[in-house]
Design a protein around this motif. Structure first.
Motif, PDB file in Angstrom:
ATOM      1  N   PHE A  18       0.864  -1.187   0.000  1.00  0.00           N
ATOM      2  CA  PHE A  18       0.000   0.000   0.000  1.00  0.00           C
ATOM      3  C   PHE A  18       0.897   1.232   0.000  1.00  0.00           C
ATOM      4  CE2 PHE A  18      -2.675   3.140   2.316  1.00  0.00           C
ATOM      5  CZ  PHE A  18      -3.813   3.102   1.513  1.00  0.00           C
ATOM      6  N   PHE A  19       0.634   2.169  -0.925  1.00  0.00           N
ATOM      7  CA  PHE A  19       1.489   3.348  -1.095  1.00  0.00           C
ATOM      8  C   PHE A  19       0.643   4.615  -0.946  1.00  0.00           C
ATOM      9  CE2 PHE A  19       3.226  -0.136  -3.471  1.00  0.00           C
ATOM     10  CZ  PHE A  19       4.602  -0.030  -3.379  1.00  0.00           C
ATOM     11  N   GLU A  20       1.281   5.654  -0.384  1.00  0.00           N
ATOM     12  CA  GLU A  20       0.651   6.984  -0.339  1.00  0.00           C
ATOM     13  C   GLU A  20       1.428   7.906  -1.263  1.00  0.00           C
ATOM     14  OE1 GLU A  20       0.766   8.073   3.779  1.00  0.00           O
ATOM     15  OE2 GLU A  20      -1.124   7.054   4.234  1.00  0.00           O
ATOM     16  N   GLY A  21       0.746   8.929  -1.784  1.00  0.00           N
ATOM     17  CA  GLY A  21       1.471   9.847  -2.671  1.00  0.00           C
ATOM     18  C   GLY A  21       0.518  10.809  -3.350  1.00  0.00           C
ATOM     19  N   PRO A  22       0.957  11.465  -4.438  1.00  0.00           N
ATOM     20  CA  PRO A  22       2.322  11.411  -4.978  1.00  0.00           C
ATOM     21  C   PRO A  22       3.260  12.408  -4.297  1.00  0.00           C
ATOM     22  CG  PRO A  22       0.853  12.658  -6.455  1.00  0.00           C
ATOM     23  CD  PRO A  22       0.031  12.222  -5.287  1.00  0.00           C
ATOM     24  N   PRO A  23       4.575  12.263  -4.389  1.00  0.00           N
ATOM     25  CA  PRO A  23       5.244  11.088  -4.960  1.00  0.00           C
ATOM     26  C   PRO A  23       4.922   9.845  -4.110  1.00  0.00           C
ATOM     27  CG  PRO A  23       6.825  12.458  -3.825  1.00  0.00           C
ATOM     28  CD  PRO A  23       5.555  13.226  -3.837  1.00  0.00           C
ATOM     29  N   PHE A  24       4.753   8.714  -4.769  1.00  0.00           N
ATOM     30  CA  PHE A  24       4.289   7.512  -4.084  1.00  0.00           C
ATOM     31  C   PHE A  24       5.398   6.893  -3.235  1.00  0.00           C
ATOM     32  CE2 PHE A  24       1.233   7.959  -7.535  1.00  0.00           C
ATOM     33  CZ  PHE A  24       0.043   7.788  -6.848  1.00  0.00           C
ATOM     34  N   LYS A  25       5.058   6.673  -1.949  1.00  0.00           N
ATOM     35  CA  LYS A  25       5.996   6.045  -1.019  1.00  0.00           C
ATOM     36  C   LYS A  25       5.307   4.851  -0.372  1.00  0.00           C
ATOM     37  CE  LYS A  25       8.399  10.270   0.519  1.00  0.00           C
ATOM     38  NZ  LYS A  25       7.461  11.322   0.100  1.00  0.00           N
ATOM     39  N   TRP A  26       6.097   3.819  -0.130  1.00  0.00           N
ATOM     40  CA  TRP A  26       5.580   2.624   0.544  1.00  0.00           C
ATOM     41  C   TRP A  26       5.082   2.989   1.931  1.00  0.00           C
ATOM     42  CZ3 TRP A  26       7.218   0.309   5.095  1.00  0.00           C
ATOM     43  CH2 TRP A  26       6.697  -0.978   5.354  1.00  0.00           C
ATOM     44  N   LYS A  27       3.846   2.538   2.253  1.00  0.00           N
ATOM     45  CA  LYS A  27       3.270   2.817   3.569  1.00  0.00           C
ATOM     46  C   LYS A  27       3.240   1.548   4.424  1.00  0.00           C
ATOM     47  CE  LYS A  27       1.064   5.310   6.665  1.00  0.00           C
ATOM     48  NZ  LYS A  27      -0.167   4.808   7.113  1.00  0.00           N
ATOM     49  N   CYS A  28       2.735   0.433   3.829  1.00  0.00           N
ATOM     50  CA  CYS A  28       2.671  -0.812   4.595  1.00  0.00           C
ATOM     51  C   CYS A  28       2.531  -2.004   3.657  1.00  0.00           C
ATOM     52  CB  CYS A  28       1.512  -0.773   5.599  1.00  0.00           C
ATOM     53  SG  CYS A  28      -0.117  -0.602   4.823  1.00  0.00           S
ATOM     54  N   THR A  29       2.846  -3.170   4.187  1.00  0.00           N
ATOM     55  CA  THR A  29       2.690  -4.423   3.444  1.00  0.00           C
ATOM     56  C   THR A  29       1.564  -5.225   4.080  1.00  0.00           C
ATOM     57  OG1 THR A  29       5.018  -4.474   2.805  1.00  0.00           O
ATOM     58  CG2 THR A  29       3.830  -6.558   2.716  1.00  0.00           C
ATOM     59  N   LEU A  30       0.641  -5.707   3.241  1.00  0.00           N
ATOM     60  CA  LEU A  30      -0.519  -6.459   3.715  1.00  0.00           C
ATOM     61  C   LEU A  30      -0.272  -7.935   3.415  1.00  0.00           C
ATOM     62  CD1 LEU A  30      -3.047  -4.005   2.027  1.00  0.00           C
ATOM     63  CD2 LEU A  30      -2.262  -3.898   4.393  1.00  0.00           C
ATOM     64  N   ARG A  31      -0.120  -8.727   4.480  1.00  0.00           N
ATOM     65  CA  ARG A  31       0.238 -10.143   4.304  1.00  0.00           C
ATOM     66  C   ARG A  31      -0.971 -11.039   4.596  1.00  0.00           C
ATOM     67  NH1 ARG A  31       4.824  -7.641   6.486  1.00  0.00           N
ATOM     68  NH2 ARG A  31       6.699  -7.935   5.208  1.00  0.00           N
ATOM     69  N   ASN A  32      -2.026 -10.869   3.821  1.00  0.00           N
ATOM     70  CA  ASN A  32      -3.271 -11.586   4.110  1.00  0.00           C
ATOM     71  C   ASN A  32      -3.530 -12.777   3.194  1.00  0.00           C
ATOM     72  OD1 ASN A  32      -3.741  -8.402   4.452  1.00  0.00           O
ATOM     73  ND2 ASN A  32      -4.654  -9.515   6.170  1.00  0.00           N
ATOM     74  N   HIS A  33      -2.843 -12.814   2.058  1.00  0.00           N
ATOM     75  CA  HIS A  33      -3.023 -13.938   1.123  1.00  0.00           C
ATOM     76  C   HIS A  33      -1.948 -14.990   1.380  1.00  0.00           C
ATOM     77  CE1 HIS A  33      -6.218 -12.468  -1.559  1.00  0.00           C
ATOM     78  NE2 HIS A  33      -5.693 -11.258  -1.417  1.00  0.00           N
ATOM     79  N   SER A  34      -2.291 -16.251   1.100  1.00  0.00           N
ATOM     80  CA  SER A  34      -1.322 -17.329   1.291  1.00  0.00           C
ATOM     81  C   SER A  34      -0.668 -17.764  -0.021  1.00  0.00           C
ATOM     82  CB  SER A  34      -2.005 -18.545   1.938  1.00  0.00           C
ATOM     83  OG  SER A  34      -3.066 -19.000   1.117  1.00  0.00           O
ATOM     84  N   GLN A  35      -1.191 -17.252  -1.165  1.00  0.00           N
ATOM     85  CA  GLN A  35      -0.586 -17.552  -2.467  1.00  0.00           C
ATOM     86  C   GLN A  35      -0.532 -16.279  -3.303  1.00  0.00           C
ATOM     87  OE1 GLN A  35      -1.820 -21.124  -4.586  1.00  0.00           O
ATOM     88  NE2 GLN A  35      -2.619 -22.019  -2.689  1.00  0.00           N
ATOM     89  N   PHE A  36      -0.076 -16.422  -4.561  1.00  0.00           N
ATOM     90  CA  PHE A  36       0.105 -15.259  -5.440  1.00  0.00           C
ATOM     91  C   PHE A  36      -1.099 -14.313  -5.389  1.00  0.00           C
ATOM     92  CE2 PHE A  36       2.412 -18.218  -8.689  1.00  0.00           C
ATOM     93  CZ  PHE A  36       3.453 -18.378  -7.806  1.00  0.00           C
ATOM     94  N   VAL A  37      -0.829 -13.011  -5.368  1.00  0.00           N
ATOM     95  CA  VAL A  37      -1.891 -12.007  -5.524  1.00  0.00           C
ATOM     96  C   VAL A  37      -1.981 -11.693  -7.020  1.00  0.00           C
ATOM     97  CG1 VAL A  37      -2.741  -9.733  -4.875  1.00  0.00           C
ATOM     98  CG2 VAL A  37      -1.402 -11.076  -3.235  1.00  0.00           C
ATOM     99  N   ASN A  38      -3.120 -12.036  -7.635  1.00  0.00           N
ATOM    100  CA  ASN A  38      -3.265 -11.894  -9.092  1.00  0.00           C
ATOM    101  C   ASN A  38      -3.890 -10.585  -9.523  1.00  0.00           C
ATOM    102  OD1 ASN A  38      -2.186 -14.425  -9.857  1.00  0.00           O
ATOM    103  ND2 ASN A  38      -4.111 -15.447  -9.349  1.00  0.00           N
ATOM    104  N   CYS A  39      -4.760 -10.021  -8.685  1.00  0.00           N
ATOM    105  CA  CYS A  39      -5.475  -8.816  -9.111  1.00  0.00           C
ATOM    106  C   CYS A  39      -5.819  -7.955  -7.902  1.00  0.00           C
ATOM    107  CB  CYS A  39      -6.758  -9.206  -9.855  1.00  0.00           C
ATOM    108  SG  CYS A  39      -7.567  -7.817 -10.668  1.00  0.00           S
TER     109      CYS A  39
END
Length: 605
Positions: free
Chosen positions: A173-194
């Motif tokens: 998840f990013f905030e911006g612009p300019p876009f900077k990393w805000k946080c990582t969401l680790r809720n899926h157990s396999q590839f995130v496709n969309c």
């Protein structure tokens, strides 16, 4: 003489099992677009027979997205190049070109003011980039992932937020612009496709190979809920698309279903069951105004019906692989175009409306090399070493007659009296009433193409040795009459005029030759113009003109009586040579190509 492009029947999206396909719509709601090979295909959503093809990429195009303004499209390819081009002009002029990442582009997103673009995918130094569309200047960094990024989206209102989903199972998840990393969401157990923001920006949803769809707050990135009980689907989810009012979304899954969700309650309102075959896996979807579209593994585009979830309103069919041959059939005052492709698929199109379908059942298992229409049957030969007779009325392979050949067939021709001539590697085979009756073998030349004259009493066979041999067809035998004609090079195609008066031949020395039958097959004219080997030939119904298509991507229309009177159609199919030619009438020529599309041209003499 002049020509004009009359109609384009576009290819379907090129699909790959287990890989999501991005299909996107224009802001006005009239068009949708997708990619096949090096082409971006734009189709009218109300009448998909209206299509436009953009062909300026040097590598396979992987994704294309409209700018929110609707004036530009950004398309990315397998090399990491992104082209931004104009949608308002027919020429689709290039505005800017960038190489933001060093590998395949997987997804593209615009900010709602159409000024910034985010591009993600594979790369060596980085997996994504965000930049100003008109200068290429960076407006932030895409960080936080350890593997390739599959998906990106930008919140369609201020303050802007950006989300990315990756093969490392994380969403950033990013905030911006300019876009900077805000946080990582680790809720899926396999590839995130969309991952997609809702149109009002209040939420975003992520879908993964673990069968889950998760909902997050669009402003803060906090997890708010998930759709379905434990999982949203029983298989991996490849795509999601929001309704215009942000209250619902659709999801496409490998479990062969598309589901329509009520976001507020987290429940599925409708489940569209697309079939039971592997080919019915759903790898892409789009919600465009009132239209719900999904894409099957076959490339078929389904218009979903909320009132009847087990049957789409319509399914757009066609080819995903290169078309090798074409023929025309007339029935009840209408003309139908039949096309055969590299993957053994045969399709037929209404020449006027573009409505199309394919034969049912299991047909050829390899490339359809040549095709002719004879009365009420389509006669084909294929690299699977068979010749097939398929009923035009039944349109069903299982009801067809199959004749197994000893070697691979290259060419097929039919004539009156139930005769079929098949030229195979090292053999010339005569069939009568779908049964082999005579085989010429142990030849002292390599036959390439053979044609029967309309009466069915002469078979002309062209060889690699630049000679045409005439055989007489007597009952169930072929007899060598000892008559040969020579042309300049190895013969690539030949055809008798419809009245049998002329035999036209093309060869790999770039020459077309017309022989006059009544004058003992003397040379009527030689035609020069192709810059590379011509490969296909077709006579116009008037018997005065014939068309040739070559590896130089040119089509020429020649006048038998005047070698200087000719019409040149350059770049008929911009990226590939013409693979097949056929005439609907004296003024309408059909061309097919390895770009899997069919084009109709109006010819004026």
């Amino acid at each position: 003489m002049s020509y004009e492009l009359r109609q384009v029947f576009a290819s379907l999206p090129q699909m790959e099992r287990g890989v999501a396909k991005v299909i996107s719509g224009d802001p006005s709601g009239n068009n949708f677009l997708y990619t096949n090979g090096k082409c971006v295909i734009i189709r009218n959503i109300h009448n998909p027979a209206i299509a436009d093809i953009y062909t300026e990429h040097a590598h396979a195009v992987t994704v294309a997205k409209y700018a929110p303004s609707g004036f530009y499209i950004a398309s990315g390819d397998a090399s990491g190049k992104v082209r931004i081009w104009d949608t308002t002009q027919k020429e689709h002029l290039l505005k800017y070109e960038y190489v933001p990442i060093s590998g395949k582009v997987k997804d593209i997103a615009w900010t709602e003011d159409s000024k910034r673009i985010a591009v993600v995918g594979e790369g060596r130094e980085k997996f994504g980039s965000v930049f100003l569309w008109d200068s290429g200047s960076s407006v932030g960094s895409v960080s936080g992932h350890s593997k390739l990024i599959n998906t990106v989206d930008i919140r369609p209102r201020r303050p802007y937020r950006m989300i990315t989903g990756s093969d490392d199972t994380n969403t950033c998840f990013f905030e911006g612009p300019p876009f900077k990393w805000k946080c990582t969401l680790r809720n899926h157990s396999q590839f995130v496709n969309c991952a997609r923001f809702s149109p009002d920006g209040s939420h975003f949803a992520t879908a993964g190979a673990d069968g889950q769809i998760l909902l997050f707050d669009g402003g803060t990135g906090e997890l708010t809920s998930h759709l379905g009980e434990e999982k949203a689907h029983n298989g991996g989810i490849y795509a999601i698309s929001w309704s215009p009012d942000s209250s619902q979304l659709i999801s496409a899954s490998g479990d062969k279903t598309v589901k329509l969700w009520d976001v507020g309650t987290g429940t599925a309102l409708t489940t569209f069951r697309m079939g039971n075959d592997i080919a019915d896996q759903q790898l892409g979807c789009l919600w465009q105004n009132e239209h719900l579209l999904s894409i099957s593994l076959t490339g078929y585009i389904n218009y979903l019906d909320r009132n009847n979830p087990n049957r789409p309103i319509r399914t757009i069919k066609g080819h995903t692989k290169s078309i090798q041959c074409v023929s025309i059939h007339r029935s009840d005052g209408r003309s139908y175009i039949y096309t055969g492709s590299h993957d053994g698929h045969i399709n037929y199109w209404d020449a006027e409306t573009g409505e199309n379908d394919c034969f049912l059942g299991k047909g050829h298992s390899n490339q359809v090399s040549k095709m002719v229409v004879d009365a009420d049957e389509v006669v084909t030969c294929s690299m699977d070493d068979t010749a097939r007779y398929t009923s035009i009325d039944k349109k069903d392979y299982s009801a067809s007659d199959v004749v197994k050949m000893d070697t691979q067939p290259k060419s097929i021709s039919v004539a009156a009296g139930g005769l079929t001539l098949v030229v195979c590697i090292g053999q010339v085979v005569l069939l009568k009433d779908k049964v082999k009756v005579f085989t010429l073998e142990n030849l002292d030349y390599e036959p390439e193409v053979g044609v029967l004259n309309p009466a069915g009493n002469i078979a002309a066979v062209g060889g690699k040795d630049a000679k045409i041999r005439l055989y007489s067809v007597q009952g169930n035998t072929i007899k060598d009459e000892g008559q040969t004609m020579e042309v300049k090079g190895a013969i690539t195609d030949m055809a008798y005029s419809n009245d049998g008066a002329y035999l036209a031949v093309i060869d790999d020395k770039k020459v077309a030759t017309a022989f006059s039958v009544a004058d003992g097959y003397s040379v009527k004219n030689e035609f020069y113009g192709h810059h590379a080997k011509p490969v296909t030939l077709a006579w116009a119904p008037d018997n005065e003109h014939f068309a040739t298509g070559g590896m130089d991507m040119m089509v020429y229309i020649w006048t038998v009586g005047d070698a200087d009177k000719r019409l040149r159609l350059p770049d008929c199919h911009r990226l590939h040579h013409v693979s097949g030619l056929s005439w609907i009438d004296a003024n309408t020529l059909v061309t097919t190509s390895h770009d899997a599309s069919v084009k109709q041209w109006t010819i004026k003499y």
